[in-house]
Design a protein around this motif. Structure first.
Motif, PDB file in Angstrom:
ATOM      1  N   GLY A   1      17.558  -6.254   5.519  1.00 46.35           N
ATOM      2  CA  GLY A   1      18.653  -6.313   6.875  1.00 46.35           C
ATOM      3  C   GLY A   1      19.715  -7.567   7.105  1.00 46.35           C
ATOM      4  O   GLY A   1      19.794  -7.807   5.445  1.00 46.35           O
TER       5      GLY A   1
ATOM      6  N   HIS B   1      21.608  -9.207   9.217  1.00 50.24           N
ATOM      7  CA  HIS B   1      21.610 -10.149   9.897  1.00 50.24           C
ATOM      8  C   HIS B   1      21.445 -11.672   9.337  1.00 50.24           C
ATOM      9  O   HIS B   1      21.310 -12.316   9.511  1.00 50.24           O
TER      10      HIS B   1
ATOM     11  N   GLU C   1      25.085 -13.221   8.750  1.00 49.32           N
ATOM     12  CA  GLU C   1      25.723 -13.210  10.093  1.00 49.32           C
ATOM     13  C   GLU C   1      26.550 -14.886  10.112  1.00 49.32           C
ATOM     14  O   GLU C   1      27.323 -15.342  10.576  1.00 49.32           O
TER      15      GLU C   1
ATOM     16  N   ASN D   1      27.932  -3.239   7.096  1.00 49.74           N
ATOM     17  CA  ASN D   1      27.081  -1.858   6.108  1.00 49.74           C
ATOM     18  C   ASN D   1      27.996  -0.799   6.136  1.00 49.74           C
ATOM     19  O   ASN D   1      27.830   0.207   6.838  1.00 49.74           O
TER      20      ASN D   1
ATOM     21  N   LYS E   1      19.312  -0.906   7.034  1.00 52.68           N
ATOM     22  CA  LYS E   1      19.124  -1.069   8.135  1.00 52.68           C
ATOM     23  C   LYS E   1      19.497  -1.892   9.289  1.00 52.68           C
ATOM     24  O   LYS E   1      18.520  -3.518   8.435  1.00 52.68           O
ATOM     25  N   GLU E   2      19.643  -2.364  10.469  1.00 51.06           N
ATOM     26  CA  GLU E   2      19.823  -3.823  10.877  1.00 51.06           C
ATOM     27  C   GLU E   2      19.526  -5.153  10.915  1.00 51.06           C
ATOM     28  O   GLU E   2      19.134  -5.943  10.181  1.00 51.06           O
TER      29      GLU E   2
END
Length: 347
Positions: free
Chosen positions: A189, A191, A194, A232, A239-240
């Motif tokens: 993903g 995240h 981040e 993205n 997908k996140e």
């Protein structure tokens, strides 16, 4: 936005100079194949990163495979490009010619039938890769346990991307943006990038592998200069939250550990090894603690860190070519040096 307008923008960009690192080796190949460097403004520089799993595998790992290949009753099983990667003195292709047993496969699951057909032989799979390939190694482990196969072991050199990207930023690598790895992001993903983006105020753009997808991502990254955000641009696949089932399978069999990156040294918490309860399947992965250049003049370490272009290495195109590789970056088709050489790229 219209693709022609994106190309015009990237070609005429006159803002602050940007060094954008494509972390994934597949992106490096796609960038060269699609002639993307020639479409960019002189103020936008693309830099190859440490995203080729074969390239960052330390010499001690290859040396261990060489030892295993020469042991009676043992067969080393691997993918094709690892066979030519030099250890501290020689490669698996050389040791095979000297009587070592080495087999090439296209899938780790091929080793199951091999082990069942030769129960007297110990098969060692060279488990190299990033988050992209970890699920299949976990699936292999699950199959070995369910099928009660006890003559297969793994020698692991599994590495994770967020930690090495953090390491690069901590070391002051001159990066203003990251073309984030699409294949890895399918599993992880977005995240996981981040915190890095926020800490260093660097934009990340997750991209696919067509020329159009890469250009769109580069447009987004350039427009996000100085912003700590993750974008993205590959939503059809990434997908996140990533692939939760794959993550669960990986975490069932593997755990985090410090890892050696070829030419870069130890990167804290960047490796994955078999958990202690599955150590009977390990072929010595915990003992790999060193790295040594086969040629002291090789600049693979600096290429992987974005400090040099491949053609700036003194060996490049002279004694180091795809036929006579002196470093791992010239061996794999995903390696920065191989890609630059094969495409006659001199930015």
């Amino acid at each position: 936005m219209d693709l022609n307008k994106i190309i015009d923008y990237l070609g005429s960009y006159d803002g602050p100079e940007m060094n954008i690192m494509e972390v994934c080796g597949s992106h490096t190949g796609a960038i060269a194949k699609n002639g993307i460097p020639g479409l960019l403004s002189p103020n936008i520089h693309l830099i190859s990163g440490p995203g080729c799993p074969v390239c960052v595998t330390p010499s001690s790992y290859v040396d261990r495979l060489l030892e295993l290949a020469m042991e009676p009753g043992t067969c080393v099983v691997t993918f094709g490009d690892l066979i030519r990667v030099p250890g501290s003195s020689k490669s698996l292709s050389v040791i095979k010619g000297q009587g070592g047993r080495v087999a090439m496969v296209y899938s780790p699951m091929d080793i199951v039938a091999m082990a069942q057909s030769e129960p007297e032989t110990t098969f060692i799979f060279a488990a190299v890769g990033f988050e992209t390939t970890m699920p299949v190694y976990a699936l292999l482990m699950q199959t070995l346990i369910e099928e009660h196969i006890d003559n297969v072991k793994l020698l692991t050199a599994l590495k994770t991307m967020p930690e090495v990207i953090t390491w690069l930023c901590d070391k002051g690598a001159p990066i203003n943006g990251f073309l984030a790895p699409g294949h890895v992001s399918v599993v992880t993903g977005i995240h996981c990038f981040e915190n890095i983006a926020s800490k260093y105020q660097i934009p990340f753009g997750v991209a696919g592998f067509s020329g159009e997808q890469i250009l769109i991502a580069l447009y987004g990254i350039v427009n996000a200069y100085g912003q700590g955000k993750v974008m993205n641009f590959y939503p059809s696949v990434v997908k996140e939250e990533g692939n939760l089932k794959a993550q669960e399978l990986i975490n069932t069999f593997f755990e985090k550990k410090d890892a050696i990156w070829r030419g870069m040294g130890i990167v804290e918490n960047s490796g994955m090894v078999l958990k202690k309860e599955y150590m009977r399947f390990d072929a010595g992965s915990y003992d790999l603690v060193s790295d040594k250049k086969i040629n002291p003049a090789c600049s693979c370490d600096k290429v992987l860190m974005g400090l040099k272009k491949p053609y700036e290495c003194p060996l490049y195109g002279k004694v180091c070519t795809p036929m006579t590789p002196q470093g791992a970056c010239m061996v794999s088709t995903e390696g920065g040096c191989f890609t630059y050489y094969a495409n006659n790229r001199h930015d």
